[in-house]
Design a protein around this motif. Structure first.
Motif, PDB file in Angstrom:
ATOM      1  N   GLU A   6       0.835  -1.204   0.000  1.00 46.01           N
ATOM      2  CA  GLU A   6       0.000   0.000   0.000  1.00 46.01           C
ATOM      3  C   GLU A   6       0.869   1.253   0.000  1.00 46.01           C
ATOM      4  O   GLU A   6       1.973   1.254   0.528  1.00 46.01           O
ATOM      5  CB  GLU A   6      -0.890   0.023   1.236  1.00 46.01           C
ATOM      6  CG  GLU A   6      -1.822  -1.170   1.349  1.00 46.01           C
ATOM      7  CD  GLU A   6      -2.138  -1.534   2.782  1.00 46.01           C
ATOM      8  OE1 GLU A   6      -3.254  -2.032   3.028  1.00 46.01           O
ATOM      9  OE2 GLU A   6      -1.276  -1.334   3.656  1.00 46.01           O
ATOM     10  N   GLY A   9      -1.050   7.049   1.903  1.00 51.04           N
ATOM     11  CA  GLY A   9      -1.662   7.617   3.092  1.00 51.04           C
ATOM     12  C   GLY A   9      -0.954   8.897   3.516  1.00 51.04           C
ATOM     13  O   GLY A   9       0.065   9.287   2.959  1.00 51.04           O
ATOM     14  N   SER A  11      -1.513  12.917   5.903  1.00 49.09           N
ATOM     15  CA  SER A  11      -2.348  13.876   6.616  1.00 49.09           C
ATOM     16  C   SER A  11      -2.808  14.966   5.663  1.00 49.09           C
ATOM     17  O   SER A  11      -2.037  15.422   4.815  1.00 49.09           O
ATOM     18  CB  SER A  11      -1.561  14.503   7.768  1.00 49.09           C
ATOM     19  OG  SER A  11      -1.182  13.525   8.711  1.00 49.09           O
ATOM     20  N   LEU A  20      -4.948   6.565  -2.510  1.00 48.78           N
ATOM     21  CA  LEU A  20      -4.299   5.362  -2.027  1.00 48.78           C
ATOM     22  C   LEU A  20      -4.091   4.395  -3.187  1.00 48.78           C
ATOM     23  O   LEU A  20      -4.934   4.300  -4.083  1.00 48.78           O
ATOM     24  CB  LEU A  20      -5.136   4.686  -0.944  1.00 48.78           C
ATOM     25  CG  LEU A  20      -5.538   5.543   0.262  1.00 48.78           C
ATOM     26  CD1 LEU A  20      -6.318   4.681   1.256  1.00 48.78           C
ATOM     27  CD2 LEU A  20      -4.335   6.158   0.920  1.00 48.78           C
ATOM     28  N   TRP A  36     -10.944  -1.876  -0.154  1.00 43.09           N
ATOM     29  CA  TRP A  36     -10.369  -1.129   0.966  1.00 43.09           C
ATOM     30  C   TRP A  36     -11.327  -1.175   2.155  1.00 43.09           C
ATOM     31  O   TRP A  36     -12.524  -0.916   1.999  1.00 43.09           O
ATOM     32  CB  TRP A  36     -10.146   0.333   0.576  1.00 43.09           C
ATOM     33  CG  TRP A  36      -9.130   0.535  -0.490  1.00 43.09           C
ATOM     34  CD1 TRP A  36      -9.345   0.563  -1.840  1.00 43.09           C
ATOM     35  CD2 TRP A  36      -7.719   0.712  -0.306  1.00 43.09           C
ATOM     36  NE1 TRP A  36      -8.165   0.758  -2.505  1.00 43.09           N
ATOM     37  CE2 TRP A  36      -7.152   0.850  -1.593  1.00 43.09           C
ATOM     38  CE3 TRP A  36      -6.887   0.775   0.806  1.00 43.09           C
ATOM     39  CZ2 TRP A  36      -5.785   1.046  -1.774  1.00 43.09           C
ATOM     40  CZ3 TRP A  36      -5.530   0.978   0.619  1.00 43.09           C
ATOM     41  CH2 TRP A  36      -4.997   1.113  -0.660  1.00 43.09           C
ATOM     42  N   ARG A  38     -11.452   0.213   6.374  1.00 45.04           N
ATOM     43  CA  ARG A  38     -10.809   1.170   7.270  1.00 45.04           C
ATOM     44  C   ARG A  38     -11.235   0.897   8.700  1.00 45.04           C
ATOM     45  O   ARG A  38     -12.302   0.329   8.951  1.00 45.04           O
ATOM     46  CB  ARG A  38     -11.139   2.618   6.887  1.00 45.04           C
ATOM     47  CG  ARG A  38     -12.589   3.019   7.107  1.00 45.04           C
ATOM     48  CD  ARG A  38     -12.831   4.439   6.586  1.00 45.04           C
ATOM     49  NE  ARG A  38     -14.211   4.864   6.761  1.00 45.04           N
ATOM     50  CZ  ARG A  38     -14.704   6.004   6.282  1.00 45.04           C
ATOM     51  NH1 ARG A  38     -13.919   6.845   5.598  1.00 45.04           N
ATOM     52  NH2 ARG A  38     -15.973   6.316   6.494  1.00 45.04           N
ATOM     53  N   THR A  90     -10.805   9.849   9.111  1.00 44.08           N
ATOM     54  CA  THR A  90      -9.543   9.482   9.749  1.00 44.08           C
ATOM     55  C   THR A  90      -9.593   8.030  10.212  1.00 44.08           C
ATOM     56  O   THR A  90     -10.505   7.632  10.945  1.00 44.08           O
ATOM     57  CB  THR A  90      -9.263  10.396  10.953  1.00 44.08           C
ATOM     58  OG1 THR A  90      -9.066  11.729  10.466  1.00 44.08           O
ATOM     59  CG2 THR A  90      -8.024   9.944  11.703  1.00 44.08           C
ATOM     60  N   VAL A  92      -7.110   3.963   9.836  1.00 43.52           N
ATOM     61  CA  VAL A  92      -6.131   3.157   9.117  1.00 43.52           C
ATOM     62  C   VAL A  92      -6.876   2.466   7.981  1.00 43.52           C
ATOM     63  O   VAL A  92      -7.895   1.816   8.217  1.00 43.52           O
ATOM     64  CB  VAL A  92      -5.454   2.125  10.029  1.00 43.52           C
ATOM     65  CG1 VAL A  92      -4.488   1.267   9.215  1.00 43.52           C
ATOM     66  CG2 VAL A  92      -4.722   2.815  11.173  1.00 43.52           C
ATOM     67  N   TYR A  93      -6.376   2.625   6.785  1.00 41.07           N
ATOM     68  CA  TYR A  93      -7.006   2.043   5.598  1.00 41.07           C
ATOM     69  C   TYR A  93      -6.236   0.788   5.190  1.00 41.07           C
ATOM     70  O   TYR A  93      -5.022   0.820   5.020  1.00 41.07           O
ATOM     71  CB  TYR A  93      -7.036   3.058   4.461  1.00 41.07           C
ATOM     72  CG  TYR A  93      -8.096   4.119   4.653  1.00 41.07           C
ATOM     73  CD1 TYR A  93      -7.975   5.079   5.654  1.00 41.07           C
ATOM     74  CD2 TYR A  93      -9.236   4.155   3.852  1.00 41.07           C
ATOM     75  CE1 TYR A  93      -8.958   6.043   5.850  1.00 41.07           C
ATOM     76  CE2 TYR A  93     -10.224   5.108   4.026  1.00 41.07           C
ATOM     77  CZ  TYR A  93     -10.081   6.050   5.034  1.00 41.07           C
ATOM     78  OH  TYR A  93     -11.054   6.995   5.231  1.00 41.07           O
ATOM     79  N   THR A 115      -2.492   1.653   5.998  1.00 41.28           N
ATOM     80  CA  THR A 115      -1.861   2.957   5.863  1.00 41.28           C
ATOM     81  C   THR A 115      -2.734   4.001   6.549  1.00 41.28           C
ATOM     82  O   THR A 115      -3.956   3.981   6.417  1.00 41.28           O
ATOM     83  CB  THR A 115      -1.628   3.310   4.375  1.00 41.28           C
ATOM     84  OG1 THR A 115      -0.911   4.541   4.268  1.00 41.28           O
ATOM     85  CG2 THR A 115      -2.934   3.427   3.598  1.00 41.28           C
ATOM     86  N   GLN A 116      -2.104   4.882   7.300  1.00 41.24           N
ATOM     87  CA  GLN A 116      -2.840   5.862   8.091  1.00 41.24           C
ATOM     88  C   GLN A 116      -3.294   7.027   7.228  1.00 41.24           C
ATOM     89  O   GLN A 116      -2.513   7.597   6.460  1.00 41.24           O
ATOM     90  CB  GLN A 116      -1.967   6.380   9.234  1.00 41.24           C
ATOM     91  CG  GLN A 116      -2.616   7.449  10.090  1.00 41.24           C
ATOM     92  CD  GLN A 116      -3.751   6.912  10.943  1.00 41.24           C
ATOM     93  OE1 GLN A 116      -3.626   5.860  11.574  1.00 41.24           O
ATOM     94  NE2 GLN A 116      -4.870   7.633  10.990  1.00 41.24           N
ATOM     95  N   VAL A 117      -4.551   7.391   7.400  1.00 43.42           N
ATOM     96  CA  VAL A 117      -5.105   8.604   6.793  1.00 43.42           C
ATOM     97  C   VAL A 117      -5.631   9.468   7.923  1.00 43.42           C
ATOM     98  O   VAL A 117      -6.458   9.021   8.725  1.00 43.42           O
ATOM     99  CB  VAL A 117      -6.230   8.278   5.797  1.00 43.42           C
ATOM    100  CG1 VAL A 117      -6.939   9.559   5.357  1.00 43.42           C
ATOM    101  CG2 VAL A 117      -5.673   7.537   4.592  1.00 43.42           C
TER     102      VAL A 117
END
Length: 121
Positions: A6, A9, A11, A20, A36, A38, A90, A92-93, A115-117
């Motif tokens: 992945e 991601g 901010s 993504l 996907w 989350r 917000t 984790v995806y 992956t963090q969003v």
């Protein structure tokens, strides 16, 4: 063995966009779906979007009209274009591959690392 890599991601401020990507490799010959999920802190993991090699597409109600899922079958890669992001996006995806029989039935089999969003207000 299946590997999912992945990327994308990060901010962003509310109203912004992120894209993504997830590339799959390995033994995925019998798998037709990519998607996907989350998971936000304190909440259950939820399906965001899924797409089959034959064209079935599913979106969670919360992202319809804002997110777009697509795939490149030749590259075994799935994308999630996220527009008009909100703080509640917000999470984790997690990328996954699985079986998708209809637009409303997607069963993930293999998962990526996530992956963090983060969307700030």
């Amino acid at each position: 063995q299946v590997q999912l890599v992945e990327s994308g991601g990060g901010s962003v401020q509310a109203g912004g966009s992120l894209r993504l990507s997830c590339a799959a490799s390995g033994s995925i010959f019998s798998i037709n779906g990519m998607g996907w999920y989350r998971q936000a802190p304190g909440k259950q993991r939820e399906l965001v979007a899924a797409i089959s090699s034959g064209g079935y597409i599913h979106y969670a109600d919360s992202v319809k009209g804002r997110f777009t899922i697509s795939r490149d079958n030749a590259k075994n890669t799935v994308y999630l274009q996220m527009n008009s992001l909100k703080p509640e996006d917000t999470a984790v995806y997690y990328c996954n591959v699985g079986v998708m029989a209809t637009t409303s039935s997607y069963y993930p089999v293999h998962w990526g690392q996530g992956t963090q969003v983060t969307v700030s207000s």
